[in-house]
Design a protein around this motif. Structure first.
Motif, mmCIF file in Angstrom:
data_model
loop_
_atom_site.group_PDB
_atom_site.id
_atom_site.type_symbol
_atom_site.label_atom_id
_atom_site.label_comp_id
_atom_site.label_asym_id
_atom_site.label_seq_id
_atom_site.Cartn_x
_atom_site.Cartn_y
_atom_site.Cartn_z
ATOM 1 N N ARG A 159 0.855 -1.195 0.000
ATOM 2 C CA ARG A 159 0.000 0.000 0.000
ATOM 3 C C ARG A 159 0.892 1.246 0.000
ATOM 4 O O ARG A 159 1.515 1.564 1.007
ATOM 5 N N MET A 160 0.976 1.919 -1.131
ATOM 6 C CA MET A 160 1.814 3.120 -1.213
ATOM 7 C C MET A 160 1.267 4.061 -2.283
ATOM 8 O O MET A 160 0.807 3.634 -3.337
ATOM 9 N N GLN A 161 1.337 5.358 -2.003
ATOM 10 C CA GLN A 161 0.981 6.371 -2.981
ATOM 11 C C GLN A 161 2.220 6.789 -3.767
ATOM 12 O O GLN A 161 3.355 6.580 -3.337
ATOM 13 N N MET A 162 1.992 7.428 -4.911
ATOM 14 C CA MET A 162 3.092 7.786 -5.795
ATOM 15 C C MET A 162 3.995 8.870 -5.215
ATOM 16 O O MET A 162 5.192 8.890 -5.498
ATOM 17 N N ASN A 163 3.458 9.758 -4.399
ATOM 18 C CA ASN A 163 4.329 10.784 -3.819
ATOM 19 C C ASN A 163 5.330 10.168 -2.846
ATOM 20 O O ASN A 163 6.472 10.620 -2.732
ATOM 21 N N LYS A 164 4.922 9.097 -2.157
ATOM 22 C CA LYS A 164 5.847 8.387 -1.268
ATOM 23 C C LYS A 164 6.901 7.651 -2.082
ATOM 24 O O LYS A 164 8.085 7.638 -1.725
ATOM 25 N N LEU A 165 6.482 7.033 -3.188
ATOM 26 C CA LEU A 165 7.445 6.366 -4.063
ATOM 27 C C LEU A 165 8.462 7.374 -4.590
ATOM 28 O O LEU A 165 9.665 7.089 -4.634
ATOM 29 N N ALA A 166 7.995 8.557 -4.979
ATOM 30 C CA ALA A 166 8.909 9.595 -5.471
ATOM 31 C C ALA A 166 9.931 9.965 -4.403
ATOM 32 O O ALA A 166 11.122 10.141 -4.695
ATOM 33 N N ALA A 167 9.481 10.059 -3.157
ATOM 34 C CA ALA A 167 10.398 10.399 -2.068
ATOM 35 C C ALA A 167 11.457 9.316 -1.883
ATOM 36 O O ALA A 167 12.641 9.614 -1.674
ATOM 37 N N LEU A 168 11.057 8.055 -1.984
ATOM 38 C CA LEU A 168 12.019 6.954 -1.842
ATOM 39 C C LEU A 168 12.982 6.904 -3.022
ATOM 40 O O LEU A 168 14.177 6.642 -2.849
ATOM 41 N N LEU A 169 12.482 7.162 -4.222
ATOM 42 C CA LEU A 169 13.351 7.155 -5.399
ATOM 43 C C LEU A 169 14.366 8.283 -5.365
ATOM 44 O O LEU A 169 15.462 8.162 -5.924
ATOM 45 N N SER A 170 14.032 9.366 -4.695
ATOM 46 C CA SER A 170 14.980 10.480 -4.591
ATOM 47 C C SER A 170 16.235 10.065 -3.828
ATOM 48 O O SER A 170 17.325 10.575 -4.081
ATOM 49 N N ARG A 171 16.091 9.121 -2.906
ATOM 50 C CA ARG A 171 17.257 8.631 -2.168
ATOM 51 C C ARG A 171 18.169 7.819 -3.085
ATOM 52 O O ARG A 171 19.396 7.867 -2.947
ATOM 53 N N MET A 172 17.556 7.066 -3.999
ATOM 54 C CA MET A 172 18.342 6.228 -4.889
ATOM 55 C C MET A 172 19.014 7.036 -5.995
ATOM 56 O O MET A 172 20.147 6.755 -6.381
ATOM 57 N N THR A 173 18.329 8.029 -6.510
ATOM 58 C CA THR A 173 18.874 8.836 -7.604
ATOM 59 C C THR A 173 19.742 9.977 -7.086
ATOM 60 O O THR A 173 20.467 10.607 -7.850
ATOM 61 N N ARG A 174 19.626 10.257 -5.763
ATOM 62 C CA ARG A 174 20.347 11.373 -5.137
ATOM 63 C C ARG A 174 19.984 12.703 -5.785
ATOM 64 O O ARG A 174 20.791 13.629 -5.857
ATOM 65 N N MET A 175 18.755 12.770 -6.250
ATOM 66 C CA MET A 175 18.201 13.986 -6.854
ATOM 67 C C MET A 175 16.747 14.101 -6.412
ATOM 68 O O MET A 175 16.092 13.085 -6.148
ATOM 69 N N PRO A 176 16.204 15.320 -6.355
ATOM 70 C CA PRO A 176 14.778 15.437 -6.069
ATOM 71 C C PRO A 176 13.960 14.718 -7.131
ATOM 72 O O PRO A 176 14.276 14.777 -8.322
ATOM 73 N N VAL A 177 12.924 14.003 -6.711
ATOM 74 C CA VAL A 177 11.998 13.342 -7.622
ATOM 75 C C VAL A 177 10.596 13.862 -7.315
ATOM 76 O O VAL A 177 10.135 13.770 -6.171
ATOM 77 N N ILE A 178 9.930 14.397 -8.321
ATOM 78 C CA ILE A 178 8.610 14.980 -8.154
ATOM 79 C C ILE A 178 7.575 14.088 -8.823
ATOM 80 O O ILE A 178 7.747 13.661 -9.965
ATOM 81 N N ASP A 179 6.505 13.798 -8.114
ATOM 82 C CA ASP A 179 5.447 12.956 -8.660
ATOM 83 C C ASP A 179 4.621 13.734 -9.673
ATOM 84 O O ASP A 179 3.938 14.695 -9.339
ATOM 85 N N LYS A 180 4.676 13.307 -10.926
ATOM 86 C CA LYS A 180 3.875 13.899 -11.994
ATOM 87 C C LYS A 180 3.029 12.824 -12.687
ATOM 88 O O LYS A 180 2.603 12.995 -13.833
ATOM 89 N N THR A 181 2.767 11.718 -11.983
ATOM 90 C CA THR A 181 2.023 10.626 -12.596
ATOM 91 C C THR A 181 0.532 10.931 -12.732
ATOM 92 O O THR A 181 -0.134 10.381 -13.612
#
Length: 244
Positions: A159-181
Protein backbone atom coordinates in the motif's frame (compact mmCIF):
# COMPACT_ATOMS: atom_id res chain seq x y z
CA UNK A 1 19.19 30.96 -8.38
CA UNK A 2 16.03 32.58 -7.10
CA UNK A 3 13.38 32.98 -9.76
CA UNK A 4 10.68 34.66 -7.76
CA UNK A 5 10.46 36.71 -4.63
CA UNK A 6 9.16 35.09 -1.51
CA UNK A 7 5.48 34.36 -2.02
CA UNK A 8 4.45 33.07 1.40
CA UNK A 9 5.52 33.60 4.96
CA UNK A 10 4.61 31.16 7.69
CA UNK A 11 4.75 32.46 11.23
CA UNK A 12 5.45 30.40 14.32
CA UNK A 13 1.78 29.55 14.62
CA UNK A 14 -1.68 31.06 14.35
CA UNK A 15 -4.89 30.80 16.27
CA UNK A 16 -6.84 28.68 13.76
CA UNK A 17 -4.05 26.22 12.92
CA UNK A 18 -5.26 22.60 13.02
CA UNK A 19 -3.87 20.62 15.94
CA UNK A 20 -3.71 17.02 17.15
CA UNK A 21 -5.82 15.94 20.11
CA UNK A 22 -2.69 14.43 21.71
CA UNK A 23 0.91 14.81 20.57
CA UNK A 24 4.45 14.12 21.76
CA UNK A 25 7.81 15.25 20.40
CA UNK A 26 11.06 14.11 22.00
CA UNK A 27 14.71 13.50 21.23
CA UNK A 28 15.59 10.05 19.88
CA UNK A 29 17.22 7.66 22.30
CA UNK A 30 20.70 6.11 22.09
CA UNK A 31 21.33 3.60 19.31
CA UNK A 32 21.74 0.00 20.50
CA UNK A 33 23.96 -2.09 18.22
CA UNK A 34 24.55 -1.57 14.52
CA UNK A 35 20.92 -1.45 13.40
CA UNK A 36 18.40 1.33 13.95
CA UNK A 37 14.69 1.45 13.18
CA UNK A 38 13.83 4.59 11.23
CA UNK A 39 10.28 5.68 10.38
CA UNK A 40 10.28 8.80 8.18
CA UNK A 41 6.51 9.18 8.33
CA UNK A 42 3.48 6.93 8.66
CA UNK A 43 -0.25 7.62 8.88
CA UNK A 44 -2.73 5.01 10.12
CA UNK A 45 -6.21 5.50 11.60
CA UNK A 46 -5.67 9.15 12.48
CA UNK A 47 -2.25 8.58 14.04
CA UNK A 48 0.94 10.13 12.63
CA UNK A 49 4.27 8.65 13.70
CA UNK A 50 7.93 9.30 12.96
CA UNK A 51 10.77 7.46 14.69
CA UNK A 52 14.49 8.22 14.76
CA UNK A 53 13.80 10.86 12.12
CA UNK A 54 15.84 13.98 11.45
CA UNK A 55 14.01 17.29 11.57
CA UNK A 56 14.42 17.42 7.81
CA UNK A 57 12.61 14.06 7.58
CA UNK A 58 9.81 15.42 9.75
CA UNK A 59 9.41 18.57 7.66
CA UNK A 60 9.50 16.65 4.37
CA UNK A 61 6.68 14.42 5.55
CA UNK A 62 4.64 17.32 6.91
CA UNK A 63 4.96 19.43 3.75
CA UNK A 64 4.96 16.54 1.21
CA UNK A 65 8.50 17.26 0.01
CA UNK A 66 10.65 14.51 -1.48
CA UNK A 67 14.26 15.49 -0.80
CA UNK A 68 16.55 17.41 1.55
CA UNK A 69 17.35 19.77 -1.32
CA UNK A 70 13.87 21.23 -0.92
CA UNK A 71 14.70 22.43 2.59
CA UNK A 72 17.18 25.20 3.38
CA UNK A 73 18.22 25.43 7.02
CA UNK A 74 21.02 24.75 9.52
CA UNK A 75 23.18 21.68 8.93
CA UNK A 76 22.01 19.85 12.04
CA UNK A 77 18.48 19.30 10.68
CA UNK A 78 19.98 16.63 8.36
CA UNK A 79 22.39 15.05 10.83
CA UNK A 80 21.61 11.44 11.72
CA UNK A 81 22.88 11.97 15.27
CA UNK A 82 20.09 14.51 15.90
CA UNK A 83 16.96 12.37 15.75
CA UNK A 84 13.41 12.77 17.00
CA UNK A 85 10.37 10.70 17.95
CA UNK A 86 7.05 12.27 16.94
CA UNK A 87 3.50 11.03 17.55
CA UNK A 88 0.27 12.88 16.85
CA UNK A 89 -3.23 11.50 17.38
CA UNK A 90 -6.51 12.73 15.92
CA UNK A 91 -9.90 11.20 15.08
CA UNK A 92 -9.51 8.00 12.98
CA UNK A 93 -11.48 9.50 10.07
CA UNK A 94 -9.25 12.59 9.78
CA UNK A 95 -8.04 13.01 6.14
CA UNK A 96 -4.32 12.63 5.45
CA UNK A 97 -3.91 16.22 4.22
CA UNK A 98 -5.40 17.53 7.46
CA UNK A 99 -3.11 15.29 9.51
CA UNK A 100 -0.10 16.69 7.64
CA UNK A 101 -1.34 20.22 8.39
CA UNK A 102 -1.56 19.25 12.07
CA UNK A 103 2.01 17.94 11.90
CA UNK A 104 3.14 21.27 10.41
CA UNK A 105 1.57 23.09 13.36
CA UNK A 106 3.13 20.69 15.87
CA UNK A 107 6.63 21.06 14.42
CA UNK A 108 6.39 24.86 14.22
CA UNK A 109 5.20 25.10 17.81
CA UNK A 110 7.60 22.63 19.44
CA UNK A 111 10.73 23.72 17.54
CA UNK A 112 9.74 27.41 17.46
CA UNK A 113 10.12 27.39 13.69
CA UNK A 114 9.77 30.47 11.52
CA UNK A 115 9.90 29.68 7.81
CA UNK A 116 8.88 30.80 4.37
CA UNK A 117 8.58 29.21 0.93
CA UNK A 118 10.55 30.20 -2.16
CA UNK A 119 10.79 29.09 -5.77
CA UNK A 120 14.33 28.09 -6.75
CA UNK A 121 15.71 26.53 -9.92
CA UNK A 122 16.83 22.97 -9.16
CA UNK A 123 17.81 20.00 -11.31
CA UNK A 124 15.43 17.13 -10.60
CA UNK A 125 13.56 14.12 -11.97
CA UNK A 126 9.86 13.89 -12.70
CA UNK A 127 8.13 10.57 -12.09
CA UNK A 128 5.62 10.19 -14.94
CA UNK A 129 3.51 7.49 -16.58
CA UNK A 130 5.26 5.62 -19.42
CA UNK A 131 3.95 5.61 -22.99
CA UNK A 132 2.25 2.22 -22.55
CA UNK A 133 0.57 3.10 -19.25
CA UNK A 134 1.24 2.05 -15.65
CA UNK A 135 1.75 -1.56 -14.58
CA UNK A 136 0.49 -1.03 -11.06
CA UNK A 137 -1.97 -3.09 -9.05
CA UNK A 138 -4.40 -1.24 -6.80
CA UNK A 139 -3.93 -2.00 -3.12
CA UNK A 140 -6.63 -4.05 -1.44
CA UNK A 141 -5.56 -3.45 2.18
CA UNK A 142 -6.42 -0.66 4.56
CA UNK A 143 -3.99 1.74 6.28
CA UNK A 144 -3.68 -0.48 9.34
CA UNK A 145 -2.55 -3.42 7.21
CA UNK A 146 0.09 -1.55 5.22
CA UNK A 147 3.53 -3.15 5.26
CA UNK A 148 6.61 -2.65 3.16
CA UNK A 149 10.34 -2.13 3.03
CA UNK A 150 12.71 0.20 1.21
CA UNK A 151 16.20 -1.16 0.65
CA UNK A 152 19.16 -0.17 -1.49
CA UNK A 153 18.14 -2.83 -4.00
CA UNK A 154 14.38 -2.41 -4.08
CA UNK A 155 11.08 -1.16 -2.71
CA UNK A 156 8.32 -3.56 -1.70
CA UNK A 157 4.90 -2.55 -0.44
CA UNK A 158 1.26 -3.59 -0.32
CA UNK A 159 0.00 0.00 0.00
CA UNK A 160 1.81 3.12 -1.21
CA UNK A 161 0.98 6.37 -2.98
CA UNK A 162 3.09 7.79 -5.80
CA UNK A 163 4.33 10.78 -3.82
CA UNK A 164 5.85 8.39 -1.27
CA UNK A 165 7.44 6.37 -4.06
CA UNK A 166 8.91 9.59 -5.47
CA UNK A 167 10.40 10.40 -2.07
CA UNK A 168 12.02 6.95 -1.84
CA UNK A 169 13.35 7.15 -5.40
CA UNK A 170 14.98 10.48 -4.59
CA UNK A 171 17.26 8.63 -2.17
CA UNK A 172 18.34 6.23 -4.89
CA UNK A 173 18.87 8.84 -7.60
CA UNK A 174 20.35 11.37 -5.14
CA UNK A 175 18.20 13.99 -6.85
CA UNK A 176 14.78 15.44 -6.07
CA UNK A 177 12.00 13.34 -7.62
CA UNK A 178 8.61 14.98 -8.15
CA UNK A 179 5.45 12.96 -8.66
CA UNK A 180 3.88 13.90 -11.99
CA UNK A 181 2.02 10.63 -12.60
CA UNK A 182 -1.42 11.98 -11.80
CA UNK A 183 -2.11 8.67 -10.03
CA UNK A 184 -3.87 9.34 -6.72
CA UNK A 185 -4.60 5.83 -5.45
CA UNK A 186 -2.71 3.37 -3.27
CA UNK A 187 -0.77 0.60 -5.02
CA UNK A 188 1.14 -2.59 -4.27
CA UNK A 189 4.35 -3.51 -6.07
CA UNK A 190 7.71 -5.21 -5.70
CA UNK A 191 10.30 -3.00 -7.40
CA UNK A 192 13.75 -4.57 -7.70
CA UNK A 193 16.94 -2.94 -9.02
CA UNK A 194 20.72 -3.10 -8.60
CA UNK A 195 22.27 -1.58 -5.50
CA UNK A 196 24.32 1.24 -7.01
CA UNK A 197 24.65 3.27 -3.83
CA UNK A 198 26.97 1.36 -1.50
CA UNK A 199 28.99 -1.80 -1.06
CA UNK A 200 31.51 -3.60 -3.24
CA UNK A 201 30.84 -5.12 -6.65
CA UNK A 202 30.53 -8.54 -4.97
CA UNK A 203 27.90 -7.21 -2.59
CA UNK A 204 25.86 -5.59 -5.36
CA UNK A 205 24.05 -8.30 -7.36
CA UNK A 206 23.47 -7.76 -11.05
CA UNK A 207 20.17 -6.16 -11.93
CA UNK A 208 18.60 -3.28 -13.81
CA UNK A 209 19.27 0.33 -12.93
CA UNK A 210 16.57 2.07 -10.93
CA UNK A 211 15.59 3.95 -14.11
CA UNK A 212 15.14 0.76 -16.12
CA UNK A 213 13.35 -1.00 -13.26
CA UNK A 214 10.83 1.82 -12.83
CA UNK A 215 10.03 1.71 -16.54
CA UNK A 216 9.92 -2.06 -17.06
CA UNK A 217 8.36 -3.14 -13.76
CA UNK A 218 6.01 -0.24 -12.97
CA UNK A 219 5.27 1.25 -16.40
CA UNK A 220 6.53 4.62 -15.17
CA UNK A 221 9.53 6.74 -16.14
CA UNK A 222 12.01 9.14 -14.56
CA UNK A 223 12.59 12.22 -16.72
CA UNK A 224 15.48 14.62 -16.10
CA UNK A 225 14.32 18.23 -15.68
CA UNK A 226 15.58 21.58 -14.46
CA UNK A 227 13.18 24.23 -13.32
CA UNK A 228 11.49 26.05 -10.49
CA UNK A 229 10.75 23.99 -7.40
CA UNK A 230 9.24 24.97 -4.09
CA UNK A 231 11.87 25.20 -1.34
CA UNK A 232 11.11 25.51 2.37
CA UNK A 233 13.49 28.06 3.92
CA UNK A 234 13.95 27.99 7.69
CA UNK A 235 14.51 31.43 9.19
CA UNK A 236 14.62 30.28 12.82
CA UNK A 237 14.52 26.93 14.61
CA UNK A 238 15.38 25.59 18.05
CA UNK A 239 17.38 22.35 18.28
CA UNK A 240 15.67 21.10 21.43
CA UNK A 241 11.88 20.77 21.18
CA UNK A 242 9.63 22.22 23.85
CA UNK A 243 8.50 19.72 26.46
CA UNK A 244 5.25 17.80 25.87
Amino acid sequence: MKLLTIFAVVAMGWAQSPAFDVATVKMGGPVQGDLIYINTGKIANGVVTLANATLSDCLKFAYSLTTDQQIAGPDWINQKLVRFEVTGKAAPETPDDQLRAMLQTLLRDRFRIALHMEQREIAHYELAVGKNGPKLKESTVGPGEAVGSARLDGIRTNRMQMNKLAALLSRMTRMPVIDKTGLTGFYEFDLRYANEVSGTAEENPAGPSVFTAVQEQLGLKLESKKGAMEVLVIDHVEKTPLEN
